[in-house]
Design a protein around this motif. Structure first.
Motif, PDB file in Angstrom:
ATOM      1  N   PHE A  72       0.836  -1.200   0.000  1.00 35.56           N
ATOM      2  CA  PHE A  72       0.000   0.000   0.000  1.00 35.56           C
ATOM      3  C   PHE A  72       0.872   1.252   0.000  1.00 35.56           C
ATOM      4  N   VAL A  73       1.937   1.251   0.808  1.00 40.56           N
ATOM      5  CA  VAL A  73       2.875   2.373   0.834  1.00 40.56           C
ATOM      6  C   VAL A  73       3.526   2.546  -0.534  1.00 40.56           C
ATOM      7  N   LEU A  74       3.964   1.426  -1.147  1.00 38.28           N
ATOM      8  CA  LEU A  74       4.585   1.488  -2.474  1.00 38.28           C
ATOM      9  C   LEU A  74       3.598   1.994  -3.525  1.00 38.28           C
ATOM     10  N   LEU A  75       2.333   1.610  -3.387  1.00 44.19           N
ATOM     11  CA  LEU A  75       1.303   2.061  -4.326  1.00 44.19           C
ATOM     12  C   LEU A  75       1.076   3.575  -4.222  1.00 44.19           C
ATOM     13  N   LEU A 124      16.596  -0.773  -5.356  1.00 47.25           N
ATOM     14  CA  LEU A 124      15.837  -0.443  -4.145  1.00 47.25           C
ATOM     15  C   LEU A 124      16.155   0.974  -3.679  1.00 47.25           C
ATOM     16  N   ILE A 125      17.428   1.331  -3.686  1.00 51.65           N
ATOM     17  CA  ILE A 125      17.830   2.679  -3.282  1.00 51.65           C
ATOM     18  C   ILE A 125      17.171   3.720  -4.181  1.00 51.65           C
ATOM     19  N   SER A 126      17.178   3.454  -5.479  1.00 54.15           N
ATOM     20  CA  SER A 126      16.648   4.399  -6.454  1.00 54.15           C
ATOM     21  C   SER A 126      15.125   4.487  -6.410  1.00 54.15           C
ATOM     22  N   GLU A 127      14.455   3.327  -6.334  1.00 53.15           N
ATOM     23  CA  GLU A 127      13.000   3.295  -6.497  1.00 53.15           C
ATOM     24  C   GLU A 127      12.214   3.278  -5.187  1.00 53.15           C
ATOM     25  N   LYS A 187       3.349  -2.186 -14.599  1.00 53.64           N
ATOM     26  CA  LYS A 187       4.005  -3.425 -15.018  1.00 53.64           C
ATOM     27  C   LYS A 187       4.840  -4.035 -13.890  1.00 53.64           C
ATOM     28  N   VAL A 188       5.684  -3.234 -13.272  1.00 51.20           N
ATOM     29  CA  VAL A 188       6.584  -3.757 -12.240  1.00 51.20           C
ATOM     30  C   VAL A 188       5.846  -3.993 -10.928  1.00 51.20           C
ATOM     31  N   ILE A 192       8.269   2.543  -7.748  1.00 49.94           N
ATOM     32  CA  ILE A 192       8.551   1.260  -8.399  1.00 49.94           C
ATOM     33  C   ILE A 192       8.523   1.435  -9.921  1.00 49.94           C
ATOM     34  N   GLY A 193       9.576   0.951 -10.580  1.00 54.46           N
ATOM     35  CA  GLY A 193       9.642   1.008 -12.038  1.00 54.46           C
ATOM     36  C   GLY A 193      10.188   2.308 -12.589  1.00 54.46           C
ATOM     37  N   SER A 194      10.679   3.198 -11.725  1.00 56.49           N
ATOM     38  CA  SER A 194      11.090   4.534 -12.172  1.00 56.49           C
ATOM     39  C   SER A 194      12.573   4.656 -12.512  1.00 56.49           C
ATOM     40  N   HIS A 195      13.370   3.635 -12.268  1.00 51.91           N
ATOM     41  CA  HIS A 195      14.819   3.761 -12.465  1.00 51.91           C
ATOM     42  C   HIS A 195      15.191   4.137 -13.905  1.00 51.91           C
ATOM     43  N   PRO A 196      14.492   3.623 -14.942  1.00 51.99           N
ATOM     44  CA  PRO A 196      14.848   4.038 -16.309  1.00 51.99           C
ATOM     45  C   PRO A 196      14.757   5.551 -16.514  1.00 51.99           C
ATOM     46  N   ILE A 197      13.790   6.204 -15.879  1.00 49.67           N
ATOM     47  CA  ILE A 197      13.669   7.654 -16.002  1.00 49.67           C
ATOM     48  C   ILE A 197      14.832   8.345 -15.290  1.00 49.67           C
TER      49      ILE A 197
END
Length: 433
Positions: free
Chosen positions: A68-71, A346-349, A90-91, A311-316
């Motif tokens: 829920f926190v990640l969402l 994990l550190i990044s996202e 997706k992730v 979550i899933g934001s590292h490519p940006i």
């Protein structure tokens, strides 16, 4: 947390469920489609069993709170432009489904951690046998015996090593073999030096050890060092330090002097992390990829320290902070999706939130060897810990090869061990009374 273990009824239904669960762990080399995301054949078991498990067991409140926190954090970062809805969905969906699925697996098999781990060891032995067949077939130039691309569509022969091939068995890459077989390698090393081997015979253990070494995987070589360290710790560091340290140094020298790939990777990592300088044509490409993602993760963490950028934001973040943008040679900007390391991702996202959760799990649920108690709990704990650390170091995918299964197994193994201690203490108290 109190758990009870009842005997598992091995009926036809359980056999098929067991097969498909472990199929999802060992087979990451069959992809049913690649767009809009890679759908591994093992994901089918999620879709089939998850609805049944959800109705039967409901939600785990701790997992639910974490997700829920990640969402909420993900939605916020999508709004401010740090993440995209497509990448997040997706992730996040894959992560959510896989952790809940493997949590339900533990429940479905009545918390029988030892039996679940034994099935994993048997799967590793089968994979190792196929690895031996692959290695021998390559030496005999028997194409169909060493090239499994006819069976797996995301698979390739990994050339290199001292014998012309780096064994990858049923796995897409030797790196995946180094990750998945790492806990079995730890147990196998233990078995080769003990009078009473655990579950696997000495022959089976030797097969796993040989194949693990023949993968010539940098991740696998790290697994070897970690296994030696944890064995030394559990059997008394002071007593075995005079054996473990020379053995580790000898192994390192053998790899460094006889494996060009290992030597170049090692030199590249040391050079980059000490000087920050990259020399095109000299610095190993994979070393630069790791260092580049390290820089990206650290820069992104400065702006999003507590919960990361979603979550899933590292490519940006990679597009913003990559130091390899000016390098036109192909391959130096790879792994932008998974950061080349789960810890960096994990550190990044997820920021401190995700990192602290993993550190809490590792330290809170670790089981050290106790000479007065059973063997399997500490073997499971230390073997799986090697796997967790390897994934944190160099595997950026959150849930490939059933990684969440082993995280949850690690937790419930500790709970099972605590229950074992409580029962032993109760029996002792009753006997004394």
């Amino acid at each position: 947390m109190e758990i009870s273990v009842d005997p598992i009824k091995v009926d036809r239904k359980n056999k098929w469920i067991t097969f498909f669960i472990y199929f999802s762990i060992f087979i990451n080399s069959i992809v049913l489609f690649k767009e809009p995301f890679e759908f591994y054949v093992g994901y089918l078991i999620y879709l089939i069993l998850l609805p049944i498990f959800l109705v039967r067991y409901g939600f785990n409140k701790y997992l639910f709170i974490i997700f829920f926190v990640l969402l909420v954090n993900g939605v916020f970062n999508i709004i401010i432009g740090n993440d995209t809805a497509g990448q997040f969905i997706k992730v996040f969906t894959g992560l959510f489904l896989s952790y809940f699925f493997y949590y339900y697996v533990i429940l479905e098999f009545k918390y029988d951690v030892e039996q679940l781990f034994k099935w994993y060891l048997y799967g590793c032995y089968i994979a190792a046998i196929l690895g031996i067949i692959q290695f021998v077939s390559f030496q005999l130039n028997f194409f169909w015996g060493y090239n499994f691309h006819w069976l797996f569509n995301k698979w390739g022969v990994a050339k290199g090593g001292n014998f012309g091939i780096r064994v990858n068995s049923v796995f897409g890459e030797p790196t995946y073999l180094g990750a998945v077989l790492s806990a079995a390698f730890f147990v196998s090393i233990y078995n080769l030096f003990k009078k009473e081997p655990y579950y696997l015979t000495r022959f089976q253990s030797a097969i796993i050890v040989v194949v693990y070494i023949l993968s010539f995987s940098g991740l696998g070589q790290t697994g070897i060092f970690l296994s030696l360290i944890f064995l030394a710790i559990n059997f008394g560091l002071v007593r075995y330090i005079f054996i473990a340290i020379p053995a580790a140094l000898l192994l390192f020298n053998l790899l460094y002097n006889n494996s060009k790939d290992f030597r170049e990777r090692y030199d590249g990592v040391i050079q980059l992390f000490t000087t920050g300088k990259f020399e095109l044509g000299k610095t190993h490409g994979s070393s630069f990829i790791l260092y580049n993602n390290y820089v990206v993760a650290m820069e992104n963490a400065k702006n999003n320290p507590l919960l990361g950028s979603g979550i899933g934001s590292h490519p940006i973040a990679f597009e913003k902070y990559s130091i390899g943008k000016k390098i036109k040679v192909y391959g130096f900007n790879l792994n932008s999706a998974d950061a080349n390391s789960m810890l960096l991702r994990l550190i990044s996202e997820t920021g401190l939130f995700g990192v602290v959760i993993f550190l809490f799990i590792i330290f809170k649920y670790y089981v050290k060897r106790d000479e007065n108690n059973d063997t399997f709990h500490w073997l499971v704990s230390n073997g799986v810990l090697v796997m967790i650390l390897l994934n944190l170091f160099r595997q950026g995918h959150y849930f490939i090869n059933g990684f969440p299964f082993f995280v949850i197994l690690y937790i419930y193994n500790s709970i099972s061990y605590q229950n074992h201690l409580d029962k032993s203490k109760l029996i002792t108290d009753v006997s004394e009374a």
